[in-house]
Design an enzyme around this catalytic site. Structure first.
Site, short mmCIF file in Angstrom:
data_model
loop_
_atom_site.label_atom_id
_atom_site.label_comp_id
_atom_site.label_asym_id
_atom_site.label_seq_id
_atom_site.Cartn_x
_atom_site.Cartn_y
_atom_site.Cartn_z
CG ASP A 12 25.66 88.64 73.53
OD1 ASP A 12 24.40 88.27 72.29
OD2 ASP A 12 24.98 89.37 74.97
CE LYS A 15 24.34 81.61 72.49
NZ LYS A 15 25.11 82.99 72.88
N GLY A 39 20.00 86.76 70.31
CA GLY A 39 19.76 87.79 69.32
C GLY A 39 21.30 87.52 68.11
CG HIS A 40 22.19 83.71 67.61
ND1 HIS A 40 21.88 81.81 67.95
CD2 HIS A 40 21.90 83.72 69.23
CE1 HIS A 40 21.65 81.51 69.07
NE2 HIS A 40 21.17 82.96 69.88
CD GLN A 218 18.53 82.74 76.19
OE1 GLN A 218 18.43 81.77 76.38
NE2 GLN A 218 18.54 83.62 75.77
P1 GDP Z 1 25.73 85.44 69.79
O1 GDP Z 1 24.39 85.94 70.57
O2 GDP Z 1 26.56 84.28 70.81
O3 GDP Z 1 25.23 84.38 68.70
O4 GDP Z 1 26.35 86.71 69.93
P2 GDP Z 1 25.98 87.34 68.96
O5 GDP Z 1 25.72 87.93 67.85
O6 GDP Z 1 25.15 88.05 70.15
O7 GDP Z 1 27.49 88.60 69.52
C1 GDP Z 1 28.41 88.39 68.68
C2 GDP Z 1 28.86 89.39 67.60
O8 GDP Z 1 30.06 89.59 67.66
C3 GDP Z 1 28.33 89.11 66.72
O9 GDP Z 1 28.14 90.45 66.26
C4 GDP Z 1 29.34 88.03 65.47
O10 GDP Z 1 29.13 88.34 64.89
C5 GDP Z 1 30.53 88.83 66.01
N1 GDP Z 1 32.04 88.37 65.83
C6 GDP Z 1 31.41 86.81 65.65
N2 GDP Z 1 33.37 86.54 66.32
C7 GDP Z 1 33.75 87.18 65.80
C8 GDP Z 1 34.94 86.98 65.57
O11 GDP Z 1 35.78 86.44 65.27
N3 GDP Z 1 35.64 88.95 65.14
C9 GDP Z 1 34.78 89.79 65.12
N4 GDP Z 1 35.15 90.74 64.94
N5 GDP Z 1 33.75 89.35 65.27
C10 GDP Z 1 32.96 88.13 65.62
P1 IMO Z 2 21.78 85.13 72.88
O1 IMO Z 2 21.67 83.38 73.04
C1 IMO Z 2 23.53 87.73 76.28
C2 IMO Z 2 20.36 87.72 79.89
C3 IMO Z 2 19.40 88.92 80.11
C4 IMO Z 2 19.56 89.10 81.45
C5 IMO Z 2 19.41 88.46 81.53
C6 IMO Z 2 17.07 87.40 81.45
O2 IMO Z 2 22.40 86.04 72.16
O3 IMO Z 2 23.19 84.69 74.12
P2 IMO Z 2 15.14 87.23 80.67
O4 IMO Z 2 14.96 88.05 78.55
O5 IMO Z 2 16.16 86.21 79.46
O6 IMO Z 2 15.02 86.83 81.32
O7 IMO Z 2 17.19 87.87 80.35
O8 IMO Z 2 19.32 87.57 80.46
N1 IMO Z 2 19.49 87.82 78.34
C7 IMO Z 2 21.05 87.54 77.08
N2 IMO Z 2 21.96 87.75 77.24
N3 IMO Z 2 22.84 87.30 75.09
C8 IMO Z 2 21.71 86.28 75.57
O9 IMO Z 2 21.26 85.36 74.07
C9 IMO Z 2 20.53 86.25 76.76
N4 IMO Z 2 19.09 86.25 76.55
C10 IMO Z 2 19.25 86.94 77.76
O10 IMO Z 2 20.28 90.12 79.36
O11 IMO Z 2 20.67 90.11 81.85
MG MG Z 3 23.40 87.21 71.08
#
Ligand code: GDP
Ligand code: IMO
Ligand code: MG
Length: 414
Positions: A12, A15, A39-40, A218
Site C-alpha cells: 500500500d 504502487k 488493492g491498487h 504487496q
Molecule cells: P498500492 O497497493 O501500493 O497500489 O497502494 P494503495 O492503492 O493500496 O494505497 C495507496 C493510496 O494512497 C491510494 O488510495 C492512492 O490513491 C493514494 N495515493 C497514492 N499516492 C498519493 C499521494 O501522493 N497523495 C495522496 N494524498 N494519496 C495518494
Molecule cells: P498491495 O499490492 C498490504 C498482507 C495481509 C497480511 C499478509 C498475508 O495492495 O500493496 P495474504 O492474504 O497475502 O496471505 O496476507 O499480507 N497483504 C497486504 N498488505 N497490501 C497488500 O497488497 C497486501 N497483500 C497482502 O494484510 O498481513
Molecule cells: Mg494496496
C-alpha cells in the site's frame, strides 16, 4: 527501458498510482506476482478505480499481461474488468499466462479457517493455500487447466486428493458432487473470461513489446523469503521475482515508499505510532485497505528496513508518496534498532523485541504542491529526501503529492 515497480515496505505504498503515471511511456504492463490480495487505487479526474489483479496499464489503454507467478481468481479478474469497463476504460488486450495458478473457492475457505488460529491477519483471498497447492505440485490447477479439455476431471482428481481436508468445505454433499459443481461454476467463468483474454506465455510477449513495466504487488517486507516471517504473504514480492519467474534482464527498479509507513494485518512494526497518533494519521492519510477495508497501522519511516529493501531489490531510485497527506506532521527517522543495550543498522531475521531508535526528525508545512519545483521544496521535506538518500544509498527520483495522475514531481531527470 524496462522497469519494475516494487513496494518498499508492507504494501500500500502507492504502487498503483505510480504505475499509472509511468504506464504512459510503456508498451506493455505486466503484473508479475501475488493475487487479488492486492488493492491498487488510482484517481483519474473524478473517477476512482480500484484494481486487485488487472494490471493498472489498462487505464492508459495499454496491453496488459498477467504473468506465470500470479495467482488468478477468475471471479476477481472479471470484477476488475467490470470495474474498468464500467468507468470507461475498456481493456484493449489482456494476456494471461497459462502457467499461472488458479485460486479456487476452497483455497479461500481454507485461508479464512486457518487464519482464525494462525492470526496472521491475511486478506482471506486464498493466497497461502494456493501457494501450498502449487508447491505440492499435484494439488495445483492452472489457467491452462481451466482452458484445457479435461478441467472437470482435473478438478475432481484434485478435490479427492485434498480429501478429508475439504469435508467441511463441501457442506452436505459428497466430494465428487462438490468437485462437479465447482467445475461447472469455473467452466462458466471460463466462457465469460474468454471474451476478454488471450492466453499467452509472458516471456514471448517480451520480444514483441518495448518499454515493459512490471507492476509489483504487496511489499518487500511481506516477501515469502525476505519478509518479517511468519507475518508475510506466500509469494515473492521483490524485483528478483521478475528475474526468476519471467526473465532476468536489465531493469530499472523503482521502489515506492510512503512518507509515513503503514502495515495491514499482524506482525512486527518497530516504528509503529501509539494508537492515538496512529488514529489521527489514519484519518489524515485516509489509510484504509482497498481490499479488506481494514484500518492500516501507521508508523514513522524506517531507514533500517528501507536500506534492506534497497539492497534486496537493487532499487535505482525511490518514489516518495503522500507527502501532502503527512504535511504538518512531526516525523521521526529510525536509523537503528536496539535490544538489551545492543544496536544494529541491519534488519534482524527475527525482529522480536527490537525497538526503533530515532535520530532524525522532519516536518514540512502544507504547501501549494502543484506549483512546487525542485528548488522550492519545503526545507523539512528536502532534509527527509536527502536522508533517504544518505541512509539507503538510493536517491529519491520522484515525489507524489496527491492521488491524481498529475500530482507528482520528478527530482531526477527521467
Ligand atoms: P498500492 O497497493 O501500493 O497500489 O497502494 P494503495 O492503492 O493500496 O494505497 C495507496 C493510496 O494512497 C491510494 O488510495 C492512492 O490513491 C493514494 N495515493 C497514492 N499516492 C498519493 C499521494 O501522493 N497523495 C495522496 N494524498 N494519496 C495518494
Ligand atoms: P498491495 O499490492 C498490504 C498482507 C495481509 C497480511 C499478509 C498475508 O495492495 O500493496 P495474504 O492474504 O497475502 O496471505 O496476507 O499480507 N497483504 C497486504 N498488505 N497490501 C497488500 O497488497 C497486501 N497483500 C497482502 O494484510 O498481513
Ligand atoms: Mg494496496
Amino acid at each position: 527501458m524496462d522497469r519494475i515497480v516494487i513496494g518498499a515496505s508492507w504494501g500500500d505504498e502507492g504502487k498503483g498510482a505510480v504505475v499509472d503515471r509511468l504506464a504512459v511511456d510503456s508498451g506493455l504492463v505486466v503484473r508479475y506476482n501475488g493475487g487479488d490480495n492486492a488493492g491498487h487505487t488510482m484517481h483519474i479526474g473524478d473517477q476512482k478505480v480500484v484494481l486487485h489483479i488487472l494490471p493498472t496499464g489498462v487505464l492508459h489503454g495499454k496491453p496488459v499481461a498477467i504473468g506465470p507467478d500470479v495467482f488468478v481468481n477468475p471471479k476477481a479478474l472479471l470484477t476488475d474488468i467490470e470495474e474498468v469497463t464500467g468507468k470507461g476504460f475498456a481493456p484493449k488486450q489482456i494476456f494471461i499466462d497459462e502457467r499461472a495458478h488458479l485460486i479456487m473457492p476452497y483455497h479461500q475457505e481454507l485461508d479464512a479457517a486457518r487464519d482464525k488460529n494462525q492470526g496472521i491477519g491475511t486478506t482471506k483471498r486464498g493466497i497461502g493455500p494456493v501457494a501450498e497447492a502449487r508447491a505440492n505440485r499435484k494439488k495445483g490447477l492452472t489457467v491452462g487447466d481451466l482452458f484445457g479439455n479435461n478441467f472437470r476431471e482435473r478438478t475432481k482428481e484434485i478435490v479427492l486428493l485434498y480429501g478429508e481436508e475439504l469435508r467441511g468445505v463441501a457442506e452436505g454433499v459428497s466430494l465428487e458432487e462438490y468437485a462437479d459443481a465447482l467445475a461447472t461454476e469455473y467452466l462458466q467463468l471460463r466462457e465469460t473470461l474468454s471474451q476478454f483474454i488471450t492466453l499467452r506465455s509472458t516471456v514471448y510477449l517480451l520480444e514483441e513489446y518495448e518499454n515493459i513495466l512490471f507492476e509489483g504487488a504487496q511489499g518487500t517486507l511481506l516477501d515469502v523469503v525476505h519478509g518479517t516471517r511468519p507475518y508475510i504473504t506466500s509469494s515473492n514480492t521483490t524485483a528478483g521475482a521478475v528475474a526468476s519467474n519471467v526473465r532476468p534482464g536489465n531493469y530499472e527498479v523503482v521502489g515506492i515508499v510512503k512518507a509515513l509507513w503503514t502495515r495491514v494485518g499482524e506482525g512486527p512494526f518497530p516504528t509503529e505510532m501509539d494508537s492515538t497518533q496512529s488514529e489521527t494519521m489514519r484519518v489524515a492519510g485516509d489509510e484504509f485497505g482497498a481490499t479488506t477495508g481494514r484500518g492500516r497501522r501507521i508508523g514513522h519511516p524506517d531507514f533500517v528496513a528501507l536500506k534492506y529493501s534497497a539492497l534486496i531489490n537493487g532499487v535505482n531510485y525511490w518514489v516518495l508518496t503522500k507527502v501532502d497527506s503527512f504535511a504538518d506532521t512531526a516525523i521521526q527517522g529510525c536509523t537503528a534498532y536496539t535490544k538489551n543495550g545492543e544496536s544494529t543498522s541491519e534488519i534482524p531475521a527475527n525482529m522480536d523485541g527490537w525497538e526503533a531508535e530515532y535520530t532524525t526528525n522532519y516536518q514540512w508545512p502544507k504547501t501549494d504542491w502543484k506549483s512546487v519545483t525542485k528548488e522550492t521544496l519545503p526545507d523539512g521535506l528536502r532534509k527527509y529526501i536527502a536522508d533517504i538518500h544518505q541512509y539507503t544509498g538510493v536517491p529519491v527520483g520522484m515525489i507524489t503529492f496527491g492521488p491524481e495522475r498529475g500530482d507528482y514531481l520528478w527530482l531526477l531527470n527521467k
